[in-house]
Design a protein around this motif. Structure first.
Motif, PDB file in Angstrom:
ATOM      1  N   CYS A 117       3.772 -10.113  78.123  1.00 53.14           N
ATOM      2  CA  CYS A 117       4.943 -10.840  78.594  1.00 53.14           C
ATOM      3  C   CYS A 117       5.405 -11.791  77.489  1.00 53.14           C
ATOM      4  O   CYS A 117       4.713 -11.986  76.491  1.00 53.14           O
ATOM      5  N   VAL A 118       6.568 -12.371  77.670  1.00 49.37           N
ATOM      6  CA  VAL A 118       7.153 -13.251  76.659  1.00 49.37           C
ATOM      7  C   VAL A 118       6.207 -14.400  76.321  1.00 49.37           C
ATOM      8  O   VAL A 118       5.967 -14.688  75.142  1.00 49.37           O
ATOM      9  N   SER A 119       5.639 -15.042  77.327  1.00 53.08           N
ATOM     10  CA  SER A 119       4.750 -16.177  77.046  1.00 53.08           C
ATOM     11  C   SER A 119       3.505 -15.735  76.281  1.00 53.08           C
ATOM     12  O   SER A 119       3.030 -16.445  75.392  1.00 53.08           O
ATOM     13  N   ASP A 120       2.968 -14.545  76.592  1.00 52.79           N
ATOM     14  CA  ASP A 120       1.809 -14.033  75.843  1.00 52.79           C
ATOM     15  C   ASP A 120       2.166 -13.757  74.385  1.00 52.79           C
ATOM     16  O   ASP A 120       1.348 -13.977  73.493  1.00 52.79           O
ATOM     17  N   ALA A 121       3.377 -13.275  74.140  1.00 50.68           N
ATOM     18  CA  ALA A 121       3.820 -13.018  72.766  1.00 50.68           C
ATOM     19  C   ALA A 121       3.885 -14.320  71.974  1.00 50.68           C
ATOM     20  O   ALA A 121       3.529 -14.352  70.790  1.00 50.68           O
ATOM     21  N   CYS A 122       4.327 -15.388  72.612  1.00 44.59           N
ATOM     22  CA  CYS A 122       4.386 -16.693  71.944  1.00 44.59           C
ATOM     23  C   CYS A 122       2.977 -17.205  71.646  1.00 44.59           C
ATOM     24  O   CYS A 122       2.714 -17.712  70.551  1.00 44.59           O
ATOM     25  N   ILE A 123       2.081 -17.037  72.601  1.00 43.88           N
ATOM     26  CA  ILE A 123       0.695 -17.458  72.412  1.00 43.88           C
ATOM     27  C   ILE A 123       0.051 -16.634  71.295  1.00 43.88           C
ATOM     28  O   ILE A 123      -0.648 -17.166  70.436  1.00 43.88           O
ATOM     29  N   GLY A 124       0.300 -15.328  71.282  1.00 46.11           N
ATOM     30  CA  GLY A 124      -0.270 -14.451  70.260  1.00 46.11           C
ATOM     31  C   GLY A 124       0.182 -14.805  68.859  1.00 46.11           C
ATOM     32  O   GLY A 124      -0.539 -14.585  67.893  1.00 46.11           O
ATOM     33  N   ALA A 125       1.387 -15.364  68.765  1.00 46.73           N
ATOM     34  CA  ALA A 125       1.906 -15.770  67.457  1.00 46.73           C
ATOM     35  C   ALA A 125       1.485 -17.189  67.097  1.00 46.73           C
ATOM     36  O   ALA A 125       1.766 -17.670  65.999  1.00 46.73           O
ATOM     37  N   CYS A 126       0.819 -17.868  68.033  1.00 51.74           N
ATOM     38  CA  CYS A 126       0.362 -19.257  67.823  1.00 51.74           C
ATOM     39  C   CYS A 126       1.516 -20.190  67.478  1.00 51.74           C
ATOM     40  O   CYS A 126       1.436 -20.988  66.540  1.00 51.74           O
ATOM     41  N   VAL A 127       2.611 -20.035  68.209  1.00 51.19           N
ATOM     42  CA  VAL A 127       3.774 -20.891  68.008  1.00 51.19           C
ATOM     43  C   VAL A 127       4.219 -21.459  69.353  1.00 51.19           C
ATOM     44  O   VAL A 127       3.915 -20.887  70.401  1.00 51.19           O
ATOM     45  N   PRO A 128       4.962 -22.570  69.328  1.00 50.70           N
ATOM     46  CA  PRO A 128       5.515 -23.093  70.570  1.00 50.70           C
ATOM     47  C   PRO A 128       6.447 -22.061  71.215  1.00 50.70           C
ATOM     48  O   PRO A 128       7.030 -21.213  70.529  1.00 50.70           O
ATOM     49  N   SER A 129       6.596 -22.159  72.520  1.00 55.29           N
ATOM     50  CA  SER A 129       7.453 -21.210  73.247  1.00 55.29           C
ATOM     51  C   SER A 129       8.855 -21.129  72.669  1.00 55.29           C
ATOM     52  O   SER A 129       9.408 -20.037  72.536  1.00 55.29           O
ATOM     53  N   SER A 130       9.437 -22.270  72.314  1.00 59.27           N
ATOM     54  CA  SER A 130      10.803 -22.260  71.793  1.00 59.27           C
ATOM     55  C   SER A 130      10.895 -21.448  70.501  1.00 59.27           C
ATOM     56  O   SER A 130      11.840 -20.678  70.304  1.00 59.27           O
ATOM     57  N   THR A 131       9.912 -21.596  69.642  1.00 63.04           N
ATOM     58  CA  THR A 131       9.887 -20.834  68.386  1.00 63.04           C
ATOM     59  C   THR A 131       9.678 -19.357  68.660  1.00 63.04           C
ATOM     60  O   THR A 131      10.370 -18.497  68.099  1.00 63.04           O
TER      61      THR A 131
END
Length: 116
Positions: free
Chosen positions: A57-71
């Motif tokens: 999901c979108v939030s998992d993709a942000c976590i996987g990239a180790c960046v804030p959600s906005s980034t």
């Protein structure tokens, strides 16, 4: 366990690249952000997940990239505009959006991983 990189599958190569990127963070501490490549981290993370049959999901993709959600969301939009990822509504939860590599992006990543 494979002995040389030539024996590694594309999935194993992607995981190794991702792990190496994460391994440097503790050494550089506050300076780890100097090495950020959110688009690349998202692509690697999605490749690994798809090869393992895991929905992202979108939030998992942000976590996987180790960046804030906005980034992460900003980079997901760029990757989608460039035809590298696609998003779709989750079948079970209308509030969630799944993210995956396009067929073209998956082919390009596989070719790249096989070349290194």
């Amino acid at each position: 366990m494979p002995e040389t990189t030539a024996e590694l599958s594309p999935l194993q190569r992607a995981q190794a690249l991702y792990d190496l990127r994460r391994a440097r963070e503790p050494f550089f501490g506050q300076n780890a952000d100097l090495f950020g490549e959110p688009a690349w981290d998202i692509l690697l993370d999605l490749y690994i997940a798809q090869e393992r049959g895991i929905d992202t999901c979108v939030s998992d993709a942000c976590i996987g990239a180790c960046v804030p959600s906005s980034t992460g969301i900003r980079w997901l939009a760029i990757l989608e505009e460039r035809g590298l990822i696609e998003r779709e509504s989750d079948r079970f939860d209308a509030r969630r959006r799944s993210v995956r590599l396009t067929r073209r992006a998956r082919e390009v990543l596989t070719a790249y991983l096989l070349s290194c």
